[in-house]
Design a protein around this motif. Structure first.
Motif, PDB file in Angstrom:
ATOM      1  N   LYS A  92       0.826  -1.217   0.000  1.00  0.00           N
ATOM      2  CA  LYS A  92       0.000   0.000   0.000  1.00  0.00           C
ATOM      3  C   LYS A  92       0.853   1.256   0.000  1.00  0.00           C
ATOM      4  CE  LYS A  92      -3.044   2.633   3.069  1.00  0.00           C
ATOM      5  NZ  LYS A  92      -3.724   2.671   4.390  1.00  0.00           N
ATOM      6  N   TYR A  93       1.897   1.290   0.808  1.00  0.00           N
ATOM      7  CA  TYR A  93       2.666   2.519   0.967  1.00  0.00           C
ATOM      8  C   TYR A  93       3.647   2.760  -0.175  1.00  0.00           C
ATOM      9  CZ  TYR A  93       0.749   3.106   5.635  1.00  0.00           C
ATOM     10  OH  TYR A  93      -0.116   3.299   6.685  1.00  0.00           O
ATOM     11  N   ILE A  94       4.079   1.720  -0.871  1.00  0.00           N
ATOM     12  CA  ILE A  94       4.984   1.948  -1.997  1.00  0.00           C
ATOM     13  C   ILE A  94       4.244   1.877  -3.332  1.00  0.00           C
ATOM     14  CG2 ILE A  94       6.875   0.946  -0.669  1.00  0.00           C
ATOM     15  CD1 ILE A  94       6.821  -1.400  -2.693  1.00  0.00           C
ATOM     16  N   GLY A  95       2.951   1.530  -3.318  1.00  0.00           N
ATOM     17  CA  GLY A  95       2.166   1.489  -4.543  1.00  0.00           C
ATOM     18  C   GLY A  95       2.267   0.192  -5.313  1.00  0.00           C
ATOM     19  N   ALA A  96       2.670  -0.897  -4.663  1.00  0.00           N
ATOM     20  CA  ALA A  96       2.822  -2.179  -5.347  1.00  0.00           C
ATOM     21  C   ALA A  96       1.549  -3.015  -5.202  1.00  0.00           C
ATOM     22  CB  ALA A  96       4.036  -2.933  -4.790  1.00  0.00           C
ATOM     23  N   GLU A  97       1.618  -4.249  -5.672  1.00  0.00           N
ATOM     24  CA  GLU A  97       0.504  -5.188  -5.583  1.00  0.00           C
ATOM     25  C   GLU A  97       0.913  -6.341  -4.673  1.00  0.00           C
ATOM     26  OE1 GLU A  97      -2.372  -7.923  -8.484  1.00  0.00           O
ATOM     27  OE2 GLU A  97      -0.702  -6.761  -9.311  1.00  0.00           O
ATOM     28  N   ALA A  98      -0.015  -6.777  -3.830  1.00  0.00           N
ATOM     29  CA  ALA A  98       0.282  -7.838  -2.857  1.00  0.00           C
ATOM     30  C   ALA A  98      -0.509  -9.092  -3.196  1.00  0.00           C
ATOM     31  CB  ALA A  98      -0.048  -7.382  -1.442  1.00  0.00           C
ATOM     32  N   LEU A 178      12.009  -1.279   5.115  1.00  0.00           N
ATOM     33  CA  LEU A 178      12.175  -1.305   3.659  1.00  0.00           C
ATOM     34  C   LEU A 178      11.273  -0.265   2.993  1.00  0.00           C
ATOM     35  CD1 LEU A 178      13.685  -2.802   1.431  1.00  0.00           C
ATOM     36  CD2 LEU A 178      11.790  -4.422   1.320  1.00  0.00           C
ATOM     37  N   ALA A 179      10.030  -0.153   3.469  1.00  0.00           N
ATOM     38  CA  ALA A 179       9.117   0.849   2.905  1.00  0.00           C
ATOM     39  C   ALA A 179       9.628   2.262   3.181  1.00  0.00           C
ATOM     40  CB  ALA A 179       7.715   0.666   3.492  1.00  0.00           C
ATOM     41  N   ARG A 180      10.136   2.501   4.388  1.00  0.00           N
ATOM     42  CA  ARG A 180      10.670   3.827   4.709  1.00  0.00           C
ATOM     43  C   ARG A 180      11.879   4.156   3.851  1.00  0.00           C
ATOM     44  NH1 ARG A 180      13.455   5.036  10.447  1.00  0.00           N
ATOM     45  NH2 ARG A 180      15.040   3.819   9.366  1.00  0.00           N
ATOM     46  N   VAL A 197       4.009   6.847  10.043  1.00  0.00           N
ATOM     47  CA  VAL A 197       3.371   5.531  10.132  1.00  0.00           C
ATOM     48  C   VAL A 197       4.070   4.718  11.218  1.00  0.00           C
ATOM     49  CG1 VAL A 197       2.809   3.411   8.890  1.00  0.00           C
ATOM     50  CG2 VAL A 197       2.724   5.614   7.710  1.00  0.00           C
ATOM     51  N   MET A 198       3.297   4.213  12.154  1.00  0.00           N
ATOM     52  CA  MET A 198       3.867   3.423  13.239  1.00  0.00           C
ATOM     53  C   MET A 198       4.221   2.024  12.751  1.00  0.00           C
ATOM     54  SD  MET A 198       3.837   5.509  15.773  1.00  0.00           S
ATOM     55  CE  MET A 198       4.131   4.409  17.142  1.00  0.00           C
ATOM     56  N   VAL A 199       5.284   1.468  13.318  1.00  0.00           N
ATOM     57  CA  VAL A 199       5.699   0.125  12.922  1.00  0.00           C
ATOM     58  C   VAL A 199       4.677  -0.920  13.372  1.00  0.00           C
ATOM     59  CG1 VAL A 199       7.038  -0.263  15.013  1.00  0.00           C
ATOM     60  CG2 VAL A 199       7.675  -1.449  12.913  1.00  0.00           C
ATOM     61  N   ASP A 200       3.861  -0.584  14.374  1.00  0.00           N
ATOM     62  CA  ASP A 200       2.847  -1.533  14.842  1.00  0.00           C
ATOM     63  C   ASP A 200       1.830  -1.866  13.753  1.00  0.00           C
ATOM     64  OD1 ASP A 200       4.253  -0.568  16.975  1.00  0.00           O
ATOM     65  OD2 ASP A 200       2.556  -0.487  18.352  1.00  0.00           O
ATOM     66  N   MET A 201       1.659  -0.982  12.770  1.00  0.00           N
ATOM     67  CA  MET A 201       0.703  -1.231  11.692  1.00  0.00           C
ATOM     68  C   MET A 201       1.123  -2.406  10.822  1.00  0.00           C
ATOM     69  SD  MET A 201      -1.657   1.039  12.109  1.00  0.00           S
ATOM     70  CE  MET A 201      -2.494   0.980  10.538  1.00  0.00           C
ATOM     71  N   PHE A 202       2.393  -2.774  10.849  1.00  0.00           N
ATOM     72  CA  PHE A 202       2.904  -3.853  10.018  1.00  0.00           C
ATOM     73  C   PHE A 202       2.930  -5.193  10.756  1.00  0.00           C
ATOM     74  CE2 PHE A 202       4.083  -0.195   7.724  1.00  0.00           C
ATOM     75  CZ  PHE A 202       4.450  -0.550   6.438  1.00  0.00           C
ATOM     76  N   PHE A 203       2.602  -5.203  12.032  1.00  0.00           N
ATOM     77  CA  PHE A 203       2.682  -6.435  12.821  1.00  0.00           C
ATOM     78  C   PHE A 203       1.434  -7.284  12.613  1.00  0.00           C
ATOM     79  CE2 PHE A 203       5.591  -4.304  16.178  1.00  0.00           C
ATOM     80  CZ  PHE A 203       6.656  -4.425  15.309  1.00  0.00           C
ATOM     81  N   TYR A 204       1.645  -8.583  12.623  1.00  0.00           N
ATOM     82  CA  TYR A 204       0.526  -9.515  12.509  1.00  0.00           C
ATOM     83  C   TYR A 204      -0.322  -9.475  13.770  1.00  0.00           C
ATOM     84  CZ  TYR A 204      -1.855 -14.043  12.699  1.00  0.00           C
ATOM     85  OH  TYR A 204      -2.798 -15.028  12.842  1.00  0.00           O
ATOM     86  N   ARG A 205      -1.645  -9.544  13.580  1.00  0.00           N
ATOM     87  CA  ARG A 205      -2.582  -9.552  14.708  1.00  0.00           C
ATOM     88  C   ARG A 205      -3.440 -10.807  14.618  1.00  0.00           C
ATOM     89  NH1 ARG A 205      -5.905  -4.247  15.582  1.00  0.00           N
ATOM     90  NH2 ARG A 205      -6.322  -5.382  17.504  1.00  0.00           N
TER      91      ARG A 205
END
Length: 275
Positions: A92-98, A178-180, A197-205
């Motif tokens: 999302k943040y770099i504009g790629a496809e997942a 890597l995104a930063r 953007v907090m790093v917590d947004m990238f953690f698995y929940r």
């Protein structure tokens, strides 16, 4: 760290983040191609990864990603559940496809399939679980960047980022860094400005934890509503609950009413027909 410009060197905060997320903790097994990235072996048999090599390969991968003109030509693959959220946020943040979850065979090679794609770069979370995507990328000459643990097989992997890809915090932190780095190389983010953007947004929940938090929030909201209703009831005016019926009952209906309605009747108007 002398291979990169000074502005790309890791800060003390970055190193502390890597250590706190246990990115340097490897496995007991070691692949021969991962030997240059191993710092030493602990007494309990765990191989430790060199954090300096991790940062160097992270910056190299960021420079490769930033060199792609169209970010939509980059595909991020993660079959491991711990990497789903990190891959989606990174894309999302770099504009790629997942592509998270199961990778459909033929996505890069069979143009008849509905999910056919022709990316210029593939980023993987684990060379073992994402091997189908790496294998198909090798068929069509697509470069591959992958996170790699000490026991990872680096076949068909062009740029390996040595890190712990078994823990959710390590995977999330590497994707966040890597995104930063990519945004800074593109000029979108300044090197002196911290990323909002907090790093917590990238953690698995865990889905169970999310459901538990939602249930607790609903319970707290319901408790607050009940307290508000109770407070409203304490200050309610007497007879207010009866509404119009209470007002009608409180009204004074004992006033004298005329008994002979004929007395109040108007006299008949004179008719003009007698004229």
């Amino acid at each position: 760290m002398s291979r990169v410009p000074a502005v790309l060197n890791a800060t003390e905060e970055d190193i502390q983040l890597l250590l706190s997320a246990q990115c340097h903790i490897g496995t007991k097994n070691a692949n021969i191609r991962m030997a240059p990235y191993i710092y030493k072996r602990r007494a309990d048999g765990i191989n430790l990864i060199n954090i300096g090599k991790t940062w160097e390969k992270l910056i190299l991968a960021a420079r490769v990603i930033a060199a792609i003109e169209n970010p939509q030509d980059i595909v991020v693959v993660s079959a491991r559940p711990y990497g789903h959220r990190a891959a989606l946020k990174f894309a999302k943040y770099i504009g790629a496809e997942a592509i998270v979850g199961r990778f459909t065979p033929g996505t890069f090679t069979n143009y008849i399939t509905r999910s056919f794609r022709e990316p210029r770069l593939v980023i993987c979370t684990d060379p073992r679980s994402d091997f189908q995507a790496i294998l198909e990328a090798s068929y069509v000459n697509i470069p591959v960047i992958s996170l790699a643990d000490t026991d990872a097989a680096l076949k068909f992997v062009d740029v390996a980022i040595p890190t712990n890809n078994k823990a959710k915090h390590a995977i999330g932190l590497i994707y966040w860094l890597l995104a930063r780095a990519v945004l800074r190389l593109r000029g979108t983010l300044d090197y002196t400005t911290p990323w909002e953007v907090m790093v917590d947004m990238f953690f698995y929940r865990d889905p169970e934890e999310i459901e538990k938090e939602n249930a607790e929030a609903e319970f707290a909201e319901g408790d607050f509503t009940a307290q508000a209703e109770a407070a409203t009831g304490e200050w309610a005016v007497e007879g207010d609950a009866e509404g119009v019926a209470g007002i009608a009952a409180a009204a004074d209906w004992s006033a004298a009413q005329p008994t002979d309605w004929a007395e109040e009747a108007d006299a008949p108007a004179a008719s003009s027909w007698d004229a």
